[in-house]
Design an enzyme around this catalytic site. Sequence first.
Site, mmCIF file in Angstrom:
data_model
loop_
_atom_site.group_PDB
_atom_site.id
_atom_site.type_symbol
_atom_site.label_atom_id
_atom_site.label_comp_id
_atom_site.label_asym_id
_atom_site.label_seq_id
_atom_site.Cartn_x
_atom_site.Cartn_y
_atom_site.Cartn_z
ATOM 1 N N GLY A 160 0.818 -1.210 0.000
ATOM 2 C CA GLY A 160 0.000 0.000 0.000
ATOM 3 C C GLY A 160 0.844 1.249 0.000
ATOM 4 O O GLY A 160 2.064 1.201 0.240
ATOM 5 N N GLY B 98 1.539 5.636 4.617
ATOM 6 C CA GLY B 98 0.535 6.236 5.488
ATOM 7 C C GLY B 98 -0.815 5.559 5.489
ATOM 8 O O GLY B 98 -1.748 6.051 6.121
ATOM 9 N N THR B 99 -0.954 4.411 4.798
ATOM 10 C CA THR B 99 -2.259 3.757 4.747
ATOM 11 C C THR B 99 -2.527 2.873 5.956
ATOM 12 O O THR B 99 -3.640 2.367 6.098
ATOM 13 C CB THR B 99 -2.364 2.913 3.470
ATOM 14 O OG1 THR B 99 -1.219 2.058 3.359
ATOM 15 C CG2 THR B 99 -2.442 3.804 2.244
ATOM 16 N N GLY B 100 -1.552 2.656 6.815
ATOM 17 C CA GLY B 100 -1.795 1.909 8.050
ATOM 18 C C GLY B 100 -1.281 0.493 8.036
ATOM 19 O O GLY B 100 -1.828 -0.364 8.738
ATOM 20 N N GLU C 70 -8.918 33.530 -10.764
ATOM 21 C CA GLU C 70 -9.640 32.517 -9.994
ATOM 22 C C GLU C 70 -11.139 32.569 -10.299
ATOM 23 O O GLU C 70 -11.809 31.527 -10.312
ATOM 24 C CB GLU C 70 -9.396 32.710 -8.494
ATOM 25 C CG GLU C 70 -7.937 32.675 -8.073
ATOM 26 C CD GLU C 70 -7.217 31.431 -8.532
ATOM 27 O OE1 GLU C 70 -7.863 30.366 -8.659
ATOM 28 O OE2 GLU C 70 -6.007 31.510 -8.788
ATOM 29 N N HIS D 290 -11.731 30.435 -13.374
ATOM 30 C CA HIS D 290 -11.810 29.004 -13.035
ATOM 31 C C HIS D 290 -13.179 28.662 -12.448
ATOM 32 O O HIS D 290 -13.810 27.674 -12.834
ATOM 33 C CB HIS D 290 -10.719 28.646 -12.016
ATOM 34 C CG HIS D 290 -9.337 28.594 -12.576
ATOM 35 N ND1 HIS D 290 -8.993 27.842 -13.665
ATOM 36 C CD2 HIS D 290 -8.196 29.204 -12.168
ATOM 37 C CE1 HIS D 290 -7.702 27.989 -13.916
ATOM 38 N NE2 HIS D 290 -7.190 28.817 -13.017
ATOM 39 N N ASP E 185 -1.608 25.716 -14.699
ATOM 40 C CA ASP E 185 -2.806 25.281 -15.424
ATOM 41 C C ASP E 185 -2.442 24.628 -16.754
ATOM 42 O O ASP E 185 -3.012 23.604 -17.137
ATOM 43 C CB ASP E 185 -3.722 26.477 -15.671
ATOM 44 C CG ASP E 185 -4.104 27.184 -14.383
ATOM 45 O OD1 ASP E 185 -4.108 26.519 -13.341
ATOM 46 O OD2 ASP E 185 -4.385 28.394 -14.431
#
Length: 654
Positions: A211, A214-216, A434, A437, A511
């Site tokens: 995994g 940080g997924t455990g 912004e 967007h 972008d």
Amino acid sequence: MNDNDKQQGPDNGGSNPWMKNLLIWVGIFLALAVFVTIFNGPAQPAATSTIAYSAFLDKVEAGNVRDVNVAGEVISGTLKDGSKFRTYAMVQDPELTPSLRKNGVVITAKPEDGPPIWQYLLMQSLPFLLMLGLAFFILRQMQKNSGSGAMGFGKSRAKMLTQREGKVTFDDVAGIDEAREELQEIVEFLKDPTKFARLGGKIPKGALLVGSPGTGKTLLARAIAGEAGVPFFTISGSDFVEMFVGVGASRVRDMFEQAKKSAPCIVFIDEIDAVGRHRGAGLGNGNDEREQTLNQLLVEMDGFEANEGIIIIAATNRPDVLDPALLRPGRFDRRVTVPLPDIEGRVKIIEVHMKKVPIAPDVDARTIARGTPGMSGADLANLVNEAALMAARLGKRLVAMAQFETAKDRVIMGTEWKSLVMTDDEKRMTAYHEAGHALVRIHEPASDPIHKATIIPRGGALGMVVSLPERDSYSYHRDKMYADLATVMGGRVAEQLIFGYDKVSSGASGDIKQATKLARAMVMQWGMSDKLGPLQYEEQQGETFLGYSQTQRHNMSNETALMIDSEIRALVDGGLARATEVLTKHIDQLHLIAGALLEYETLTGDEIKRLASGQDIGRIDSDMKGPSVPAGGTSIPKTRRPKGPFGSPAPQGA
């Protein structure tokens, strides 16, 4: 005796290690004191005084001397008042003896007693003994810190975690229910091995947890040990590798010997790819230390049976580089994928971490989970911790939703640039960028809903528009890709429409990169070009010479390459044209949204929708007196952002 008693037994003997160290140091200081005393010679009585030779002669002539003992150049004796004295004659005085006889002094010529033989031998051997004891003490401390053994090199560095160091169960693991269920039978085997042996079943010797970071994975392995109530040995793959040849293999052997003594138990090897990489893929000649360590690990995993009660659990985020012999049945029989949590998993993970934090009534774990797609369990734990720290800095007694929103902005978008100096023209361009967007996203039905738009500089961007998906998406559709291309190009189009062709800034660099990447994936990976058809024109390579993976194009003709570039350009131009159409048609809405951003700096998705529909946004800014921005108001108020001594415009984000 239960398992807990077994685990606590070895600790009883070493309950006061500081007392042992104190006794050792006291012994060293006493030995040094004896050494100094011996070298200084036997202590003289306190009443004995050393006098000059001339004073000694005067006392003899005056008749004050009772007796003397002549031992070479040293003359000692007693005065008539009972006091002791000592003097030294540098040359032999022929008149001394007649003078002593004349004044009735009792004369003896006995040599002074030297130290006894044992003291002489001790004086000669004590320096060597002190150096030997000091070296032994230093080596003993080194062995204790490095895992014992001859200099500590060949012993395993695996640490055994007991229940006293924090018991973890499946109740502490949330968001990975499928992986937890797949490992449930390992817990049942450790609790009752005969249940499977009666039917001839063999429990897997090893399970590989795969995994993203940080997924455990480590937490899941500890939960298995906590549920079964067995010892849990943990070690990292890098702890096996050493600069000395053969040390890694020796540590592997020692680790399995320790595990067999504590069976049933779990041995957890974190980051196994550090030692289990594909043999022959390194820079050496195939006989380096890492490969020897891997060979020993393969042999040891074949050397014990399932009924011995040792379960090997390993974790990695690079399963593609592991040696095939390590993954075959009989070693790591089971491969368990620990994915990033979906929205339901994120809700459970957030609720688990919220149990340790005083939460205000307005906090909704599902709302937080919706705004954190793609976050791992570690990311969510950090999010809750950031919110708690922020509430503490503000002097709050409870952590409210406002702190979670601010913490989420900090984790996702970066820290706010409070010291950044921006001119009014730069702020105005950022607001229209912004707003472009946001407005295109509103008018694209396939696009994700807007969560917020801001022109507050954060991270590496002067502003950004954040979307909030209704649900987790595991595949992209063509209409959403077209919508995303138009949305990404909306900022660049808004700058050109409002400020003119010559005033277009470099703020759209991110972008353009995002749009090009999406268009290239559509053409070369997902077969969404009508001219090129459903073919894949690039592939993910395996491990390269330096251990990195990269994406490269298939061998293709120049005509095909030109056609690919042309299709990528056409997709990006299509998004640009769509954004131009939307913003030109709704130019009044663009002015409204940009004006509100300039006044309030941050707008929610609902406020942007109300502005686009011609309604009042329905709020009064706490820093401003008077009503909110009316429909049609596009004036530029004075900025309320604090000024700072440095800062230059960064590219506006999407």
